[in-house]
Write a protein that holds these residues in place. Structure first.
Motif, PDB file in Angstrom:
ATOM      1  N   ILE A 116       6.332  -4.423   2.852  1.00 24.30           N
ATOM      2  CA  ILE A 116       5.785  -3.104   2.282  1.00 24.30           C
ATOM      3  C   ILE A 116       6.141  -1.786   3.405  1.00 24.30           C
ATOM      4  CG2 ILE A 116       4.114  -4.217   0.964  1.00 24.30           C
ATOM      5  CD1 ILE A 116       2.034  -3.335   3.250  1.00 24.30           C
ATOM      6  N   ASP A 117       6.402  -2.304   4.622  1.00 22.23           N
ATOM      7  CA  ASP A 117       6.578  -1.024   5.585  1.00 22.23           C
ATOM      8  C   ASP A 117       7.934  -0.608   5.810  1.00 22.23           C
ATOM      9  OD1 ASP A 117       6.367   0.616   7.895  1.00 22.23           O
ATOM     10  OD2 ASP A 117       5.307  -0.855   8.877  1.00 22.23           O
ATOM     11  N   ILE A 118       8.282   0.347   5.275  1.00 23.90           N
ATOM     12  CA  ILE A 118       9.596   1.000   5.380  1.00 23.90           C
ATOM     13  C   ILE A 118      10.125   1.200   6.665  1.00 23.90           C
ATOM     14  CG2 ILE A 118       9.027   3.427   5.108  1.00 23.90           C
ATOM     15  CD1 ILE A 118      12.138   1.789   3.679  1.00 23.90           C
ATOM     16  N   GLU A 119       9.108   1.908   7.568  1.00 20.45           N
ATOM     17  CA  GLU A 119       9.468   1.969   9.045  1.00 20.45           C
ATOM     18  C   GLU A 119       9.773   0.778   9.910  1.00 20.45           C
ATOM     19  OE1 GLU A 119      10.051   4.906  10.612  1.00 20.45           O
ATOM     20  OE2 GLU A 119       9.659   5.847   8.754  1.00 20.45           O
ATOM     21  N   GLU A 120       9.296  -0.378   9.431  1.00 22.38           N
ATOM     22  CA  GLU A 120       9.647  -1.691  10.089  1.00 22.38           C
ATOM     23  C   GLU A 120      11.032  -2.036   9.834  1.00 22.38           C
ATOM     24  OE1 GLU A 120       7.756  -6.026  10.072  1.00 22.38           O
ATOM     25  OE2 GLU A 120       6.463  -4.384  11.011  1.00 22.38           O
ATOM     26  N   VAL A 121      11.420  -1.822   8.250  1.00 23.64           N
ATOM     27  CA  VAL A 121      12.620  -2.357   7.909  1.00 23.64           C
ATOM     28  C   VAL A 121      13.635  -1.218   8.793  1.00 23.64           C
ATOM     29  CG1 VAL A 121      14.293  -2.209   5.883  1.00 23.64           C
ATOM     30  CG2 VAL A 121      11.681  -2.977   5.535  1.00 23.64           C
ATOM     31  N   PRO A 134       9.264   6.038  -1.858  1.00 25.75           N
ATOM     32  CA  PRO A 134       9.813   7.290  -2.178  1.00 25.75           C
ATOM     33  C   PRO A 134      11.268   7.252  -1.325  1.00 25.75           C
ATOM     34  CG  PRO A 134       7.744   7.666  -2.135  1.00 25.75           C
ATOM     35  CD  PRO A 134       7.978   6.338  -1.760  1.00 25.75           C
ATOM     36  N   LYS A 135      12.460   7.307  -1.841  1.00 25.28           N
ATOM     37  CA  LYS A 135      13.583   7.703  -1.302  1.00 25.28           C
ATOM     38  C   LYS A 135      13.753   6.408  -0.504  1.00 25.28           C
ATOM     39  CE  LYS A 135      13.786  12.567  -1.586  1.00 25.28           C
ATOM     40  NZ  LYS A 135      14.242  13.720  -1.185  1.00 25.28           N
ATOM     41  N   TYR A 136      13.530   5.385  -0.656  1.00 26.01           N
ATOM     42  CA  TYR A 136      13.803   4.009   0.190  1.00 26.01           C
ATOM     43  C   TYR A 136      15.253   3.615   0.566  1.00 26.01           C
ATOM     44  CZ  TYR A 136      15.409  -0.806  -0.834  1.00 26.01           C
ATOM     45  OH  TYR A 136      16.145  -1.958  -0.641  1.00 26.01           O
ATOM     46  N   ASP A 177      17.658   5.964   0.454  1.00 26.08           N
ATOM     47  CA  ASP A 177      17.945   7.028   1.480  1.00 26.08           C
ATOM     48  C   ASP A 177      17.830   6.650   2.959  1.00 26.08           C
ATOM     49  OD1 ASP A 177      19.092   8.434  -0.851  1.00 26.08           O
ATOM     50  OD2 ASP A 177      17.383   9.772  -0.705  1.00 26.08           O
ATOM     51  N   GLN A 178      16.632   5.988   3.001  1.00 26.85           N
ATOM     52  CA  GLN A 178      16.334   5.699   4.408  1.00 26.85           C
ATOM     53  C   GLN A 178      17.039   4.455   5.011  1.00 26.85           C
ATOM     54  OE1 GLN A 178      11.853   6.045   5.291  1.00 26.85           O
ATOM     55  NE2 GLN A 178      11.694   6.549   3.135  1.00 26.85           N
ATOM     56  N   ILE A 179      17.361   3.538   4.238  1.00 25.78           N
ATOM     57  CA  ILE A 179      17.973   2.194   4.761  1.00 25.78           C
ATOM     58  C   ILE A 179      19.429   2.519   4.684  1.00 25.78           C
ATOM     59  CG2 ILE A 179      15.869   1.212   4.486  1.00 25.78           C
ATOM     60  CD1 ILE A 179      17.585  -0.538   2.192  1.00 25.78           C
ATOM     61  N   VAL A 180      19.884   3.050   3.982  1.00 24.14           N
ATOM     62  CA  VAL A 180      21.571   2.979   3.778  1.00 24.14           C
ATOM     63  C   VAL A 180      22.195   3.942   4.919  1.00 24.14           C
ATOM     64  CG1 VAL A 180      23.437   3.595   2.191  1.00 24.14           C
ATOM     65  CG2 VAL A 180      21.674   2.611   1.368  1.00 24.14           C
TER      66      VAL A 180
END
Length: 72
Positions: A36-41, A65-67, A69-72
């Motif tokens: 669930i944690d985008i920062e950890e990913v 939101p904007k998932y 954009d944050q990981i690519v």
């Protein structure tokens, strides 16, 4: 020789931090887990210089939101 491909689909994984040491992995399937944690990913992705394929479908993190954009 290092681990290159890892399939952890449906393993009830909640956190990426235990995977930080897989720096040479090129393909990682984390589909249908409990992440669930985008920062950890994002932090995990900073440690993987060779990763070319990551599957997070079926995790709550993809609803951030904007998932993409944050990981690519």
């Amino acid at each position: 020789m290092s681990l290159r491909v890892l399939d952890l689909e449906s393993c009830n994984i909640q956190r990426c931090s235990p995977l930080y040491y897989l720096e040479y992995v090129t393909e990682l399937n984390l589909r249908s887990n409990l992440i669930i944690d985008i920062e950890e990913v994002v932090n995990f992705l900073r440690t993987t210089n060779y990763l070319s394929a990551l599957d997070l479908r079926g995790n709550a993190v993809v609803k951030t939101p904007k998932y993409r954009d944050q990981i690519v």
